[in-house]
Write an enzyme that holds these catalytic residues in place. Sequence first.
Site, PDB file in Angstrom:
ATOM      1  N   GLN A 115      -4.861 -11.765  12.675  1.00  0.00           N
ATOM      2  CA  GLN A 115      -3.498 -11.251  12.881  1.00  0.00           C
ATOM      3  C   GLN A 115      -3.124 -11.313  14.370  1.00  0.00           C
ATOM      4  O   GLN A 115      -1.996 -11.653  14.726  1.00  0.00           O
ATOM      5  CB  GLN A 115      -3.372  -9.837  12.312  1.00  0.00           C
ATOM      6  CG  GLN A 115      -3.461  -9.868  10.775  1.00  0.00           C
ATOM      7  CD  GLN A 115      -3.201  -8.542  10.092  1.00  0.00           C
ATOM      8  OE1 GLN A 115      -2.937  -7.532  10.752  1.00  0.00           O
ATOM      9  NE2 GLN A 115      -3.280  -8.527   8.783  1.00  0.00           N
ATOM     10  N   GLY A 166       0.818  -1.216   0.000  1.00  0.00           N
ATOM     11  CA  GLY A 166       0.000   0.000   0.000  1.00  0.00           C
ATOM     12  C   GLY A 166       0.846   1.258   0.000  1.00  0.00           C
ATOM     13  O   GLY A 166       2.084   1.181  -0.018  1.00  0.00           O
ATOM     14  N   GLN A 167       0.163   2.401   0.033  1.00  0.00           N
ATOM     15  CA  GLN A 167       0.933   3.646  -0.084  1.00  0.00           C
ATOM     16  C   GLN A 167       1.731   3.965   1.170  1.00  0.00           C
ATOM     17  O   GLN A 167       2.851   4.461   1.079  1.00  0.00           O
ATOM     18  CB  GLN A 167       0.067   4.808  -0.557  1.00  0.00           C
ATOM     19  CG  GLN A 167      -1.254   4.993   0.132  1.00  0.00           C
ATOM     20  CD  GLN A 167      -1.705   6.425   0.092  1.00  0.00           C
ATOM     21  OE1 GLN A 167      -1.098   7.251  -0.585  1.00  0.00           O
ATOM     22  NE2 GLN A 167      -2.751   6.751   0.835  1.00  0.00           N
ATOM     23  N   ASP A 193      -1.045  12.574  14.724  1.00  0.00           N
ATOM     24  CA  ASP A 193      -1.811  13.689  15.286  1.00  0.00           C
ATOM     25  C   ASP A 193      -0.903  14.555  16.164  1.00  0.00           C
ATOM     26  O   ASP A 193      -0.975  15.788  16.146  1.00  0.00           O
ATOM     27  CB  ASP A 193      -2.980  13.134  16.113  1.00  0.00           C
ATOM     28  CG  ASP A 193      -3.752  12.076  15.339  1.00  0.00           C
ATOM     29  OD1 ASP A 193      -4.380  12.422  14.339  1.00  0.00           O
ATOM     30  OD2 ASP A 193      -3.673  10.882  15.710  1.00  0.00           O
ATOM     31  N   HIS A 220      -7.928   8.101  17.571  1.00  0.00           N
ATOM     32  CA  HIS A 220      -7.411   8.663  16.314  1.00  0.00           C
ATOM     33  C   HIS A 220      -8.607   8.878  15.388  1.00  0.00           C
ATOM     34  O   HIS A 220      -8.912   8.071  14.512  1.00  0.00           O
ATOM     35  CB  HIS A 220      -6.391   7.734  15.648  1.00  0.00           C
ATOM     36  CG  HIS A 220      -6.019   8.208  14.268  1.00  0.00           C
ATOM     37  ND1 HIS A 220      -5.310   9.360  14.038  1.00  0.00           N
ATOM     38  CD2 HIS A 220      -6.302   7.709  13.040  1.00  0.00           C
ATOM     39  CE1 HIS A 220      -5.170   9.541  12.738  1.00  0.00           C
ATOM     40  NE2 HIS A 220      -5.774   8.558  12.111  1.00  0.00           N
ATOM     41  N   VAL A 278      -1.653   0.874  12.719  1.00  0.00           N
ATOM     42  CA  VAL A 278      -1.811   2.115  11.952  1.00  0.00           C
ATOM     43  C   VAL A 278      -3.152   2.090  11.203  1.00  0.00           C
ATOM     44  O   VAL A 278      -3.838   3.100  11.081  1.00  0.00           O
ATOM     45  CB  VAL A 278      -0.639   2.278  10.949  1.00  0.00           C
ATOM     46  CG1 VAL A 278      -0.838   3.489  10.049  1.00  0.00           C
ATOM     47  CG2 VAL A 278       0.688   2.385  11.695  1.00  0.00           C
ATOM     48  N   GLY A 279      -3.530   0.907  10.704  1.00  0.00           N
ATOM     49  CA  GLY A 279      -4.752   0.771   9.892  1.00  0.00           C
ATOM     50  C   GLY A 279      -5.994   1.189  10.673  1.00  0.00           C
ATOM     51  O   GLY A 279      -6.156   0.792  11.831  1.00  0.00           O
TER      52      GLY A 279
HETATM   53  N1  LIG Z   1      -3.348   6.029  12.402  1.00  0.00           N
HETATM   54  C1  LIG Z   1      -3.044   6.963  11.507  1.00  0.00           C
HETATM   55  O1  LIG Z   1      -2.582   8.047  11.861  1.00  0.00           O
HETATM   56  C2  LIG Z   1      -3.251   6.737  10.023  1.00  0.00           C
HETATM   57  C3  LIG Z   1      -2.814   7.699   9.120  1.00  0.00           C
HETATM   58  C4  LIG Z   1      -2.979   7.482   7.753  1.00  0.00           C
HETATM   59  C5  LIG Z   1      -3.597   6.326   7.305  1.00  0.00           C
HETATM   60  N2  LIG Z   1      -4.039   5.418   8.221  1.00  0.00           N
HETATM   61  C6  LIG Z   1      -4.659   4.165   7.796  1.00  0.00           C
HETATM   62  O2  LIG Z   1      -3.652   3.246   7.370  1.00  0.00           O
HETATM   63  C7  LIG Z   1      -4.230   2.269   6.519  1.00  0.00           C
HETATM   64  C8  LIG Z   1      -3.370   2.033   5.293  1.00  0.00           C
HETATM   65  O3  LIG Z   1      -3.331   3.186   4.515  1.00  0.00           O
HETATM   66  P1  LIG Z   1      -2.715   3.161   3.038  1.00  0.00           P
HETATM   67  O4  LIG Z   1      -2.829   4.536   2.530  1.00  0.00           O
HETATM   68  O5  LIG Z   1      -1.388   2.513   3.030  1.00  0.00           O
HETATM   69  O6  LIG Z   1      -3.774   2.233   2.314  1.00  0.00           O
HETATM   70  P2  LIG Z   1      -3.618   1.432   0.936  1.00  0.00           P
HETATM   71  O7  LIG Z   1      -5.002   1.064   0.544  1.00  0.00           O
HETATM   72  O8  LIG Z   1      -2.717   2.145   0.000  1.00  0.00           O
HETATM   73  O9  LIG Z   1      -2.842   0.113   1.381  1.00  0.00           O
HETATM   74  C9  LIG Z   1      -3.408  -0.838   2.224  1.00  0.00           C
HETATM   75  C10 LIG Z   1      -2.764  -2.158   1.879  1.00  0.00           C
HETATM   76  O10 LIG Z   1      -3.217  -3.111   2.837  1.00  0.00           O
HETATM   77  C11 LIG Z   1      -3.368  -4.329   2.156  1.00  0.00           C
HETATM   78  N3  LIG Z   1      -4.215  -5.215   2.958  1.00  0.00           N
HETATM   79  C12 LIG Z   1      -5.572  -5.243   3.043  1.00  0.00           C
HETATM   80  N4  LIG Z   1      -5.970  -6.256   3.828  1.00  0.00           N
HETATM   81  C13 LIG Z   1      -4.854  -6.862   4.265  1.00  0.00           C
HETATM   82  C14 LIG Z   1      -4.614  -8.000   5.091  1.00  0.00           C
HETATM   83  N5  LIG Z   1      -5.627  -8.692   5.613  1.00  0.00           N
HETATM   84  N6  LIG Z   1      -3.334  -8.355   5.324  1.00  0.00           N
HETATM   85  C15 LIG Z   1      -2.316  -7.682   4.756  1.00  0.00           C
HETATM   86  N7  LIG Z   1      -2.481  -6.619   3.946  1.00  0.00           N
HETATM   87  C16 LIG Z   1      -3.734  -6.210   3.708  1.00  0.00           C
HETATM   88  C17 LIG Z   1      -3.967  -3.940   0.807  1.00  0.00           C
HETATM   89  O11 LIG Z   1      -3.794  -4.949  -0.153  1.00  0.00           O
HETATM   90  C18 LIG Z   1      -3.158  -2.690   0.498  1.00  0.00           C
HETATM   91  O12 LIG Z   1      -1.986  -2.982  -0.245  1.00  0.00           O
HETATM   92  C19 LIG Z   1      -5.646   2.767   6.226  1.00  0.00           C
HETATM   93  O13 LIG Z   1      -6.540   2.102   7.110  1.00  0.00           O
HETATM   94  C20 LIG Z   1      -5.580   4.240   6.607  1.00  0.00           C
HETATM   95  O14 LIG Z   1      -6.842   4.746   6.947  1.00  0.00           O
HETATM   96  C21 LIG Z   1      -3.867   5.592   9.556  1.00  0.00           C
HETATM   97  O1  LIG Z   2      -7.144   7.456   6.413  1.00  0.00           O
HETATM   98  C1  LIG Z   2      -7.792   8.340   7.009  1.00  0.00           C
HETATM   99  O2  LIG Z   2      -9.023   8.310   7.177  1.00  0.00           O
HETATM  100  C2  LIG Z   2      -7.074   9.541   7.574  1.00  0.00           C
HETATM  101  C3  LIG Z   2      -5.858   9.169   8.355  1.00  0.00           C
HETATM  102  O3  LIG Z   2      -6.195   8.420   9.495  1.00  0.00           O
HETATM  103  C4  LIG Z   2      -5.105  10.413   8.751  1.00  0.00           C
HETATM  104  O4  LIG Z   2      -5.187  10.825   9.919  1.00  0.00           O
HETATM  105  O5  LIG Z   2      -4.439  10.993   7.887  1.00  0.00           O
END
Ligand SMILES: NC(=O)c1ccc[n+]([C@@H]2O[C@H](COP(=O)([O-])OP(=O)(O)OC[C@H]3O[C@@H](n4cnc5c(N)ncnc54)[C@H](O)[C@@H]3O)[C@@H](O)[C@H]2O)c1
Ligand SMILES: O=C(O)C[C@H](O)C(=O)O
Length: 329
Positions: A113, A15-16, A160, A188, A130-131
């Site tokens: 997990q 993912g990103q 944050d 969060h 993080v997710g």
């Molecule tokens: N806590 C924070 O501050 C914060 C900040 C930004 C983003 N996030 C969250 O982080 C997460 C990831 O963001 P992203 O931009 O990388 O998303 P993304 O969609 O680019 O990547 C997510 C990746 O997770 C993989 N995935 C899905 N289910 C899975 C599983 N069961 N096992 C392993 N891999 C799996 C997908 O195939 C994908 O490649 C999102 O939930 C987003 O909301 C949290």
């Molecule tokens: O992925 C989101 O919903 C936002 C992310 O949690 C963030 O704080 O940037």
Amino acid sequence: MTQAPVNVTVTGAAGQIGYALLFRIASGQLLGPDTPVKLRLLEIPQAVKAAEGTAMELEDGAFPLLAGTDIFDDPKQAFSGANVALLVGARPRTKGMERGDLLEANGGIFKPQGEAINAGAAEDIKVLVVGNPANTNALIAQSHAPDVPAERFTAMTRLDHNRATAQLAKKLGAPVSEIKKLTIWGNHSATQYPDLFHAEVSGKNAAEAVNDQKWLEDEFIPTVAKRGAAIIEARGASSAASAASAAIDHVYTWVNGTADGDWTSMAVPSDGSYGVPEGLISSFPVTTANGKWKIVQGLEIDEFSRGKIDASVAELAEEREAVRKLGLV
Ligand SMILES: NC(=O)c1ccc[n+]([C@@H]2O[C@H](COP(=O)([O-])OP(=O)(O)OC[C@H]3O[C@@H](n4cnc5c(N)ncnc54)[C@H](O)[C@@H]3O)[C@@H](O)[C@H]2O)c1
Ligand SMILES: O=C(O)C[C@H](O)C(=O)O
């Protein structure tokens, strides 16, 4: 390399955030410049090929501290022997999806997990979720890892924290390095409470230095709490490099300790401190030393802060209730 490599499992590796995170881990920024790492990447089967592409690029980086990269689509294998686990992969909310649906979909990810961590992670495992919804996903994983000490499960509010630090620095024209003791309380989410009343800028109280309650209430708090949404609006995708950077900061600080006279924000299982119900994974001010975190005690919480903390904690309690009803915790 003198010591054995530390196993770092990263989910959502294709993912990103994964793309922004893995190269920084490989370069030594997660654990420090003397610690070799072995990456264990977990992806869903459809994304394994993309993860293989990233692994090729990691190889091409010729990172001296990177002892190898393995890719899995099975959590049991990916978490086997893990010392650090970064749970990034999650199910994003899609159109028409209710919060309950999102929690249920993520339960399908974080329950297995948690079980896999319980079954095979190393004794010293440290988990950062993080997710999103990060706090409750961490709670789900932790509930399915009964043999792992609960305090090893944390969720990320460091992004944050960093956002709040940057906004305060900008307001006061101060360098970020002068800002200490800032706290994110709660979830969060948009209910989080960034607290300036105990923060310091160049040794002086930050709320007093700002001396502008209107800015604090109408600009600072909403800007920080809604920054994730603002990034999505501007970028067309959620924050990635800043989220990866915060994940690096979170684990680095956990492992290497907070500086004297400072603390950080981490979402950790509550022991009841500050009236947060026991077991909720809520953000607190914490200090870290010797790989362990401790909630900062004894802070005075005024009425304004109390209301904000209570509102965010109430949301966490609702999320816990929702996943309880789904049988996920
Ligand atoms: N806590 C924070 O501050 C914060 C900040 C930004 C983003 N996030 C969250 O982080 C997460 C990831 O963001 P992203 O931009 O990388 O998303 P993304 O969609 O680019 O990547 C997510 C990746 O997770 C993989 N995935 C899905 N289910 C899975 C599983 N069961 N096992 C392993 N891999 C799996 C997908 O195939 C994908 O490649 C999102 O939930 C987003 O909301 C949290
Ligand atoms: O992925 C989101 O919903 C936002 C992310 O949690 C963030 O704080 O940037």
